[in-house]
Scaffold this motif. Structure first.
Motif, PDB file in Angstrom:
ATOM      1  N   ILE A  54     -84.836 -18.389  79.044  1.00  0.00           N
ATOM      2  CA  ILE A  54     -85.155 -17.593  80.240  1.00  0.00           C
ATOM      3  C   ILE A  54     -84.232 -16.384  80.304  1.00  0.00           C
ATOM      4  CG2 ILE A  54     -85.059 -17.577  82.773  1.00  0.00           C
ATOM      5  CD1 ILE A  54     -85.852 -20.648  82.539  1.00  0.00           C
ATOM      6  N   HIS A  55     -82.947 -16.622  80.109  1.00  0.00           N
ATOM      7  CA  HIS A  55     -81.989 -15.525  80.185  1.00  0.00           C
ATOM      8  C   HIS A  55     -82.131 -14.567  79.003  1.00  0.00           C
ATOM      9  CE1 HIS A  55     -79.517 -18.103  83.135  1.00  0.00           C
ATOM     10  NE2 HIS A  55     -80.430 -17.388  83.751  1.00  0.00           N
ATOM     11  N   ALA A  56     -82.560 -15.059  77.855  1.00  0.00           N
ATOM     12  CA  ALA A  56     -82.817 -14.168  76.717  1.00  0.00           C
ATOM     13  C   ALA A  56     -83.947 -13.198  77.060  1.00  0.00           C
ATOM     14  CB  ALA A  56     -83.152 -14.978  75.466  1.00  0.00           C
ATOM     15  N   ARG A  57     -84.982 -13.685  77.737  1.00  0.00           N
ATOM     16  CA  ARG A  57     -86.068 -12.792  78.164  1.00  0.00           C
ATOM     17  C   ARG A  57     -85.525 -11.746  79.132  1.00  0.00           C
ATOM     18  NH1 ARG A  57     -91.688 -13.906  81.541  1.00  0.00           N
ATOM     19  NH2 ARG A  57     -92.168 -11.692  81.681  1.00  0.00           N
ATOM     20  N   MET A  58     -84.716 -12.184  80.087  1.00  0.00           N
ATOM     21  CA  MET A  58     -84.131 -11.260  81.054  1.00  0.00           C
ATOM     22  C   MET A  58     -83.308 -10.182  80.340  1.00  0.00           C
ATOM     23  SD  MET A  58     -81.569 -12.207  84.215  1.00  0.00           S
ATOM     24  CE  MET A  58     -80.264 -12.767  83.117  1.00  0.00           C
ATOM     25  N   HIS A  59     -82.486 -10.589  79.385  1.00  0.00           N
ATOM     26  CA  HIS A  59     -81.662  -9.637  78.630  1.00  0.00           C
ATOM     27  C   HIS A  59     -82.526  -8.659  77.830  1.00  0.00           C
ATOM     28  CE1 HIS A  59     -77.791 -11.345  79.649  1.00  0.00           C
ATOM     29  NE2 HIS A  59     -78.155 -12.540  79.217  1.00  0.00           N
ATOM     30  N   ARG A  60     -83.576  -9.142  77.202  1.00  0.00           N
ATOM     31  CA  ARG A  60     -84.469  -8.263  76.415  1.00  0.00           C
ATOM     32  C   ARG A  60     -85.141  -7.221  77.299  1.00  0.00           C
ATOM     33  NH1 ARG A  60     -86.019 -13.053  74.103  1.00  0.00           N
ATOM     34  NH2 ARG A  60     -87.912 -13.109  75.356  1.00  0.00           N
ATOM     35  N   GLU A  61     -85.659  -7.677  78.441  1.00  0.00           N
ATOM     36  CA  GLU A  61     -86.352  -6.747  79.328  1.00  0.00           C
ATOM     37  C   GLU A  61     -85.391  -5.715  79.912  1.00  0.00           C
ATOM     38  OE1 GLU A  61     -89.364  -8.168  81.949  1.00  0.00           O
ATOM     39  OE2 GLU A  61     -89.982  -9.745  80.544  1.00  0.00           O
ATOM     40  N   LEU A  62     -84.178  -6.132  80.197  1.00  0.00           N
ATOM     41  CA  LEU A  62     -83.166  -5.189  80.669  1.00  0.00           C
ATOM     42  C   LEU A  62     -82.800  -4.179  79.590  1.00  0.00           C
ATOM     43  CD1 LEU A  62     -80.672  -7.286  82.772  1.00  0.00           C
ATOM     44  CD2 LEU A  62     -81.577  -5.044  83.376  1.00  0.00           C
ATOM     45  N   ALA A  63     -82.588  -4.665  78.374  1.00  0.00           N
ATOM     46  CA  ALA A  63     -82.209  -3.778  77.267  1.00  0.00           C
ATOM     47  C   ALA A  63     -83.274  -2.715  77.022  1.00  0.00           C
ATOM     48  CB  ALA A  63     -81.961  -4.594  75.998  1.00  0.00           C
ATOM     49  N   ALA A  64     -84.532  -3.080  77.195  1.00  0.00           N
ATOM     50  CA  ALA A  64     -85.622  -2.114  76.999  1.00  0.00           C
ATOM     51  C   ALA A  64     -85.546  -0.964  78.005  1.00  0.00           C
ATOM     52  CB  ALA A  64     -86.977  -2.815  77.105  1.00  0.00           C
ATOM     53  N   LEU A  65     -84.846  -1.202  79.129  1.00  0.00           N
ATOM     54  CA  LEU A  65     -84.701  -0.173  80.162  1.00  0.00           C
ATOM     55  C   LEU A  65     -83.307   0.449  80.159  1.00  0.00           C
ATOM     56  CD1 LEU A  65     -86.518  -2.088  83.032  1.00  0.00           C
ATOM     57  CD2 LEU A  65     -87.397  -0.137  81.725  1.00  0.00           C
ATOM     58  N   GLY A  66     -82.509   0.095  79.164  1.00  0.00           N
ATOM     59  CA  GLY A  66     -81.161   0.648  79.073  1.00  0.00           C
ATOM     60  C   GLY A  66     -80.139  -0.069  79.935  1.00  0.00           C
ATOM     61  N   GLY A  67     -80.440  -1.297  80.340  1.00  0.00           N
ATOM     62  CA  GLY A  67     -79.527  -2.056  81.183  1.00  0.00           C
ATOM     63  C   GLY A  67     -79.000  -3.284  80.473  1.00  0.00           C
ATOM     64  N   ARG A  68     -77.989  -3.891  81.095  1.00  0.00           N
ATOM     65  CA  ARG A  68     -77.434  -5.115  80.514  1.00  0.00           C
ATOM     66  C   ARG A  68     -76.749  -5.940  81.597  1.00  0.00           C
ATOM     67  NH1 ARG A  68     -73.812  -1.503  80.094  1.00  0.00           N
ATOM     68  NH2 ARG A  68     -71.642  -1.971  80.544  1.00  0.00           N
ATOM     69  N   ILE A  69     -76.751  -7.215  81.387  1.00  0.00           N
ATOM     70  CA  ILE A  69     -75.968  -8.154  82.191  1.00  0.00           C
ATOM     71  C   ILE A  69     -74.918  -8.711  81.247  1.00  0.00           C
ATOM     72  CG2 ILE A  69     -76.022 -10.385  83.365  1.00  0.00           C
ATOM     73  CD1 ILE A  69     -78.753  -9.545  84.476  1.00  0.00           C
ATOM     74  N   ASP A  70     -73.661  -8.546  81.632  1.00  0.00           N
ATOM     75  CA  ASP A  70     -72.564  -8.934  80.753  1.00  0.00           C
ATOM     76  C   ASP A  70     -72.436 -10.439  80.576  1.00  0.00           C
ATOM     77  OD1 ASP A  70     -72.068  -6.225  80.655  1.00  0.00           O
ATOM     78  OD2 ASP A  70     -70.259  -6.293  81.869  1.00  0.00           O
ATOM     79  N   ALA A  71     -72.750 -11.188  81.633  1.00  0.00           N
ATOM     80  CA  ALA A  71     -72.614 -12.647  81.562  1.00  0.00           C
ATOM     81  C   ALA A  71     -73.448 -13.285  82.656  1.00  0.00           C
ATOM     82  CB  ALA A  71     -71.147 -13.060  81.718  1.00  0.00           C
ATOM     83  N   VAL A  72     -73.843 -14.521  82.407  1.00  0.00           N
ATOM     84  CA  VAL A  72     -74.536 -15.321  83.411  1.00  0.00           C
ATOM     85  C   VAL A  72     -73.689 -16.565  83.664  1.00  0.00           C
ATOM     86  CG1 VAL A  72     -76.620 -16.620  83.991  1.00  0.00           C
ATOM     87  CG2 VAL A  72     -76.808 -14.495  82.666  1.00  0.00           C
TER      88      VAL A  72
END
Length: 181
Positions: free
Chosen positions: A68-86
């Protein structure tokens, strides 16, 4: 360092009727991922603090949560964003752990990991428990009227038991724009 601690369900993604137990269940809220990217572009580090009682209740396993979090990270990266940690609490309700929000344990772990004082931390959530967990940090508290708080008026004062000093925003985008102004 500027750090934003975000809730997940109801803030970044749709709350849903039950548990988000697979990547297919995770759907971002409109504009939420772009708001994270805006924070990142302004020099904010972003982490997520989330209760995940479905793990403790056996409704899904750690591999599903990672996916689930891998999907979240991928979708964020596609928009130039990132979450450093969960950071997540895996315990079911009633287990009386120190990390399940509204207990402060998860927020304290994050503060200690990053070595920050509360004033340089913005805590953004859409539920009372997220902000209650952070109230003792001395952090900037931001409520977004989505998810569990969707019925609240962002222009009206918050009723008890909301912590004092909470700034209210109509969307995560509004909160990100306020923080980056």
């Amino acid at each position: 360092m500027k750090l934003a601690i975000l809730d997940r369900d109801g803030l970044l993604n749709e709350q849903g009727e039950g548990f988000i137990a697979s990547p297919a269940d995770w759907r971002p809220l409109p504009g939420a991922l772009e708001a994270v990217a805006l924070l990142n572009q302004a020099g904010w580090h972003v982490v997520v603090a989330t209760n995940q009682p479905g793990l403790g209740g056996g409704l899904f396993d750690a591999q599903a949560l990672i996916a689930i979090h891998a999907r979240m990270h991928r979708e964020l990266a596609a928009l130039g964003g990132r979450i450093d940690a969960v950071f997540y609490c895996p315990h079911a309700e009633g287990e009386n752990c120190a990390c399940r929000k509204p207990a402060p344990g998860l927020m304290q772990q994050i503060r200690e990991r990053y070595g920050l004082e509360g004033g340089s931390i913005a805590v953004i959530g859409s539920c009372l428990e997220h902000l209650q967990a952070a109230a003792g940090l001395g952090a900037q508290l931001h409520l977004v009227c989505s998810g569990a708080s969707a019925a609240l008026d962002p222009k009206a004062p918050l009723p008890p038991p909301w912590p004092d000093g909470v700034r209210v925003h109509a969307s995560l985008g509004d909160a990100a724009r306020w923080l980056t102004a």
